[in-house]
Design an enzyme around this catalytic site. Structure first.
Site, PDB file in Angstrom:
ATOM      1  N   CYS A 157       0.832  -1.200   0.000  1.00 32.59           N
ATOM      2  CA  CYS A 157       0.000   0.000   0.000  1.00 32.59           C
ATOM      3  C   CYS A 157       0.874   1.262   0.000  1.00 32.59           C
ATOM      4  O   CYS A 157       1.548   1.550   0.984  1.00 32.59           O
ATOM      5  CB  CYS A 157      -0.912  -0.021   1.231  1.00 32.59           C
ATOM      6  SG  CYS A 157      -1.762   1.517   1.587  1.00 32.59           S
ATOM      7  N   CYS A 215       0.155   3.789   2.736  1.00 30.31           N
ATOM      8  CA  CYS A 215       0.654   3.258   4.010  1.00 30.31           C
ATOM      9  C   CYS A 215       2.147   3.531   4.151  1.00 30.31           C
ATOM     10  O   CYS A 215       2.623   3.953   5.211  1.00 30.31           O
ATOM     11  CB  CYS A 215       0.423   1.752   4.104  1.00 30.31           C
ATOM     12  SG  CYS A 215      -1.303   1.238   4.070  1.00 30.31           S
TER      13      CYS A 215
END
Length: 148
Positions: A72, A75
């Protein structure tokens, strides 16, 4: 007994032993009674299911958990900000990270539908949730506002 006189159960980030620390002494760099490691290191802990139970459910500190995954991009962009927020929020909070790819049961347990998602826990119960990447200052402000 005043809040300052109360003692808190705090799990050691190194050996996961529960320690009792007077609330008034949290800022005094407490160490684990078992392994002597610092109880606060100004960086988030990586938790698995067992670590989650010890640090989130059995400890008395509010715990801010970043549910994330290594693939991600938001993230990964938020990771250094979450790290910086740990230095700002400890010892009043414990910050932890849960890799939802490595520990999907925890992501499913808390119905994580998008990542990154921050979840604030107190006494093992969810008290607030925020999805999306945030900067360090925003993370700290959000955590403090919802911990009251």
């Amino acid at each position: 007994m005043s809040d300052a006189d109360a003692s808190l159960r705090i799990a050691c980030p190194a050996c996961h032993a529960l320690n009792r620390v007077p609330a008034a002494r949290l800022a005094d760099a407490p160490v684990c009674g078992r392994c002597k490691a610092p109880l606060f290191a100004a960086h988030p802990l990586a938790l698995d299911v067992e670590g989650f139970e010890r640090h989130v459910v059995q400890s008395d500190l509010p715990v801010l958990v970043d549910f994330w995954a290594p693939w991600c991009q938001p993230c990964l962009m938020m990771a250094p900000h979450f790290e910086a927020a740990a230095g700002e929020l400890e010892p009043a909070f414990r910050l932890a990270k849960i890799d939802t790819q490595a520990h999907p049961a925890l992501g499913a347990r808390f119905a994580i539908r998008s990542i990154p998602t921050l979840v604030l826990f107190r006494g093992g119960r969810e008290i607030a949730r925020q999805s999306g990447a945030m900067g360090a200052g925003d993370i700290a402000r959000w955590a403090r506002a919802h911990a009251r």
